[in-house]
Write a protein that holds these residues in place. Structure first.
Motif, short mmCIF file in Angstrom:
data_model
loop_
_atom_site.label_atom_id
_atom_site.label_comp_id
_atom_site.label_asym_id
_atom_site.label_seq_id
_atom_site.Cartn_x
_atom_site.Cartn_y
_atom_site.Cartn_z
N UNK A 287 10.99 86.69 16.78
CA UNK A 287 10.58 85.44 17.43
C UNK A 287 9.12 85.51 17.87
N UNK A 288 8.72 86.60 18.50
CA UNK A 288 7.40 86.65 19.11
C UNK A 288 6.27 86.76 18.08
N UNK A 319 9.04 92.51 25.94
CA UNK A 319 8.22 91.29 25.97
C UNK A 319 7.07 91.42 26.96
N UNK A 320 7.36 92.00 28.12
CA UNK A 320 6.34 92.13 29.15
C UNK A 320 5.23 93.09 28.80
N UNK A 363 8.56 86.18 31.01
CA UNK A 363 7.63 85.14 30.58
C UNK A 363 7.88 83.82 31.25
N UNK A 364 7.85 82.76 30.44
CA UNK A 364 8.14 81.42 30.93
C UNK A 364 6.96 80.67 31.46
N UNK A 380 5.36 85.67 26.12
CA UNK A 380 6.66 85.85 25.44
C UNK A 380 7.81 85.70 26.44
N UNK A 381 8.76 84.86 26.10
CA UNK A 381 9.77 84.40 27.05
C UNK A 381 11.17 84.76 26.60
N UNK A 382 11.99 85.22 27.56
CA UNK A 382 13.40 85.50 27.30
C UNK A 382 14.23 84.76 28.34
N UNK A 383 15.19 83.96 27.87
CA UNK A 383 16.18 83.32 28.74
C UNK A 383 17.53 83.99 28.53
#
Length: 493
Positions: A287-288, A319-320, A363-364, A380-383
């Motif tokens: 995805x990223x 992601x971080x 992220x977000x 970069x975001x993770x839900x």
């Protein structure tokens, strides 16, 4: 590595489009700007083509198809494609900087695409001399010899997106040259510069005038007239499903052939026995990579419940740690989104995820500190805590956003993974061979990757199921999309 400065980038200069072997302006005289998405700086202006320009380009393509290009033998087309591949290889750094500056692709990732793009050109070169019909035993009479011929479909109109200008251009032009077709290519108004550079290399390689034409303009003003044009025999399009539907309607005038590679909302399934050291970075970059601006992004991440929390924690940490910045920096892993409009679209999905009850674990936010302030950057975001009915789990975001969803059984995850109008790609992580085969068979997607992702091979077909389009790019099936099959019957008694 020293970065070569492209001939036509970074200085705001004007570039013309390529029609009939000549560099020309739009008939209207209008121009449009293209900006570096990392800095907001205007890097070039290009013609804003309209219907008259499309008519001129199609006429040039038709004249070339009916003229000298029709006399090229397969081995001559092969030789030309190999020369183009060699020129691409010689100018690869220039092509990479063009993509990076025009649409934000990190330079390291652009450089890494060399094998894929050069491999495509050389694959098409090999296929140019392997196209043939077959003799068929006539079932009605022994006095008739029957055989089939493979013939080029004619003038091809190609419309490509902004997220992969080099690969998308080659995926359209390469098979056209291999089969003896001619092309009018309309790049995205968001990233038109690399296709113009490609036109320079095509001309340098000796592609005859009119065989490859590059027309810059908007979708409404140039793309729609190309799709509608009665002199175009085939349209090949990569982009959104909504635009693909419009192209199908526009193609009805002369029932032209159509190939569509459209949107996706691809599932990635991580089974309980998966190798997490491998699965976490691959699932993340499914995805990223390219800031999520890829049609095959594995943005629906289904994780076995027994490992879900650990996997999401590892994913958030990964992601971080990614380095975000201007793609021209070789250390950059995540570049900008293409435009302020795309940034606003992605921010809307970030708000929707939180409003609908998803839990943000990484992220977000938009990134606007220091050198990032002028660009279109999203972390970069993770839900987690996502349900199948949420917008972030249903709609194509085209941004760096992952929705993590737990599952309990294989039957359940197959049903949920297939519960989408799309069917472009899917990923599976498991150590069990039987599970790999079962899921590969049951998932409704044109490509299924097991313990890997983004593995695109010129010799393998690529395309979608359902509303992700039809037709294939890559493999022998790709060349068939550019060919007509003619049956010939000769009475010999």
């Amino acid at each position: 590595m020293t970065i070569a400065q492209p001939r036509h980038l970074l200085d705001g200069s004007h570039r013309r489009m390529f029609i009939g072997g000549a560099w020309v302006e739009a008939a209207s005289g209008q121009i449009m700007e293209t900006r570096n998405p990392a800095t907001g700086v205007v890097i070039a202006t290009v013609p804003r083509a309209g219907k008259k320009d499309i008519e001129r380009a199609v006429a040039a393509a038709r004249n070339a198809f009916d003229g000298p290009w029709s006399r090229f033998k397969p081995h001559e087309r092969q030789k030309l494609l190999l020369k183009i591949a060699d020129l691409f290889e010689r100018h690869w750094e220039e092509i990479c900087v063009s993509d990076t500056t025009d649409m934000g692709l990190p330079i390291a990732r652009a450089r890494g695409n060399a094998n894929r793009v050069l491999g495509m050109l050389r694959y098409y070169a090999g296929m140019a001399t392997a196209l043939h019909g077959q003799t068929v035993e006539n079932s009605l009479s022994g006095d008739i010899v029957s055989y089939t011929r493979k013939e080029p479909v004619g003038v091809v109109g190609a419309i490509i997106p902004w997220n992969a200008p080099t690969a998308a251009s080659v995926w359209k032009i390469g098979p056209a040259l291999a089969t003896g077709c001619t092309v009018v290519l309309k790049p995205s108004e968001e990233a038109p510069l690399t296709p113009l550079l490609i036109a320079e290399l095509m001309a340098e390689a000796g592609v005859p005038d009119g065989v490859v034409n590059i027309v810059t303009g908007t979708g409404a003003e140039a793309g729609a007239p190309l799709a509608e044009h009665m002199g175009v025999d085939k349209i090949v399009f990569t982009g959104s499903t909504a635009t693909g539907q419009s192209i199908v309607r526009a193609s009805a005038g002369n029932l032209k052939r159509v190939s569509l590679e459209l949107g996706g909302k691809s599932p990635v399934i991580v089974c309980a026995d998966a190798d997490l050291e491998r699965a976490v970075p691959v699932a993340a970059m499914s995805v990223f990579a390219n800031s999520g601006q890829i049609c095959i992004a594995g943005s629906r991440l289904f994780v076995a419940r027994s490992i879900h929390d650990e996997f999401v924690a590892r994913l958030a940490a990964y992601a971080g740690a990614l380095r975000i910045g201007n793609g021209i920096d070789p250390e950059t892993e995540i570049g900008p989104l293409i435009s302020p409009r795309q940034l606003q679209r992605v921010e809307g999905y970030l708000r929707a995820g939180s409003e609908e009850g998803a839990r943000l674990v990484a992220g977000g936010t938009r990134l606007s500190d220091g050198a990032l302030a002028a660009g279109n950057f999203v972390a970069p975001t993770v839900f987690a805590g996502v349900s199948d009915t949420m917008r972030i789990a249903r709609e194509e975001i085209f941004g760096p956003v992952i929705s993590a969803l737990p599952f309990d059984t294989l039957d359940e995850v197959v049903r949920r993974a297939n519960d989408t109008p799309y069917g472009l790609a899917a990923g599976v992580f498991t150590r069990d061979l039987a599970t790999a085969h079962q899921l590969s068979r049951r998932l409704q997607a044109g490509s299924v990757w097991v313990n890997t992702y983004h593995a695109i091979d010129p010799a393998m077909p690529f395309g979608g199921y359902k509303m992700s389009g039809y037709g294939r790019e890559g493999g022998a099936e790709h060349l068939d999309e550019y060919l007509n099959t003619k049956g010939v019957f000769i009475r010999i008694d």
